[in-house]
Design a protein around this motif. Structure first.
Motif: not given
Length: 43
Positions: A25-26, A31-36, A13-18
């Motif tokens: 997309e951000v 949201q996925g990163l926070c959920g994880a 999720h962090f890689e997708s965010f970066v």
């Protein structure tokens, strides 16, 4: 040996965010990163 992303889903999720380029997309990857991580996005 397993990659770090498979050992901890937050890494993916962090890689997708970066790498996100569009606002949607951000937001989605954040949201996925926070959920994880078990956090509530937005404070």
């Amino acid at each position: 040996m397993a990659s770090p992303a498979s050992a901890n889903p937050a890494h993916a999720h962090f890689e997708s965010f970066v790498q996100a380029q569009l606002c949607q997309e951000v937001l989605s990857s954040f949201q996925g990163l926070c959920g994880a991580l078990g956090l509530e996005p937005g404070g």
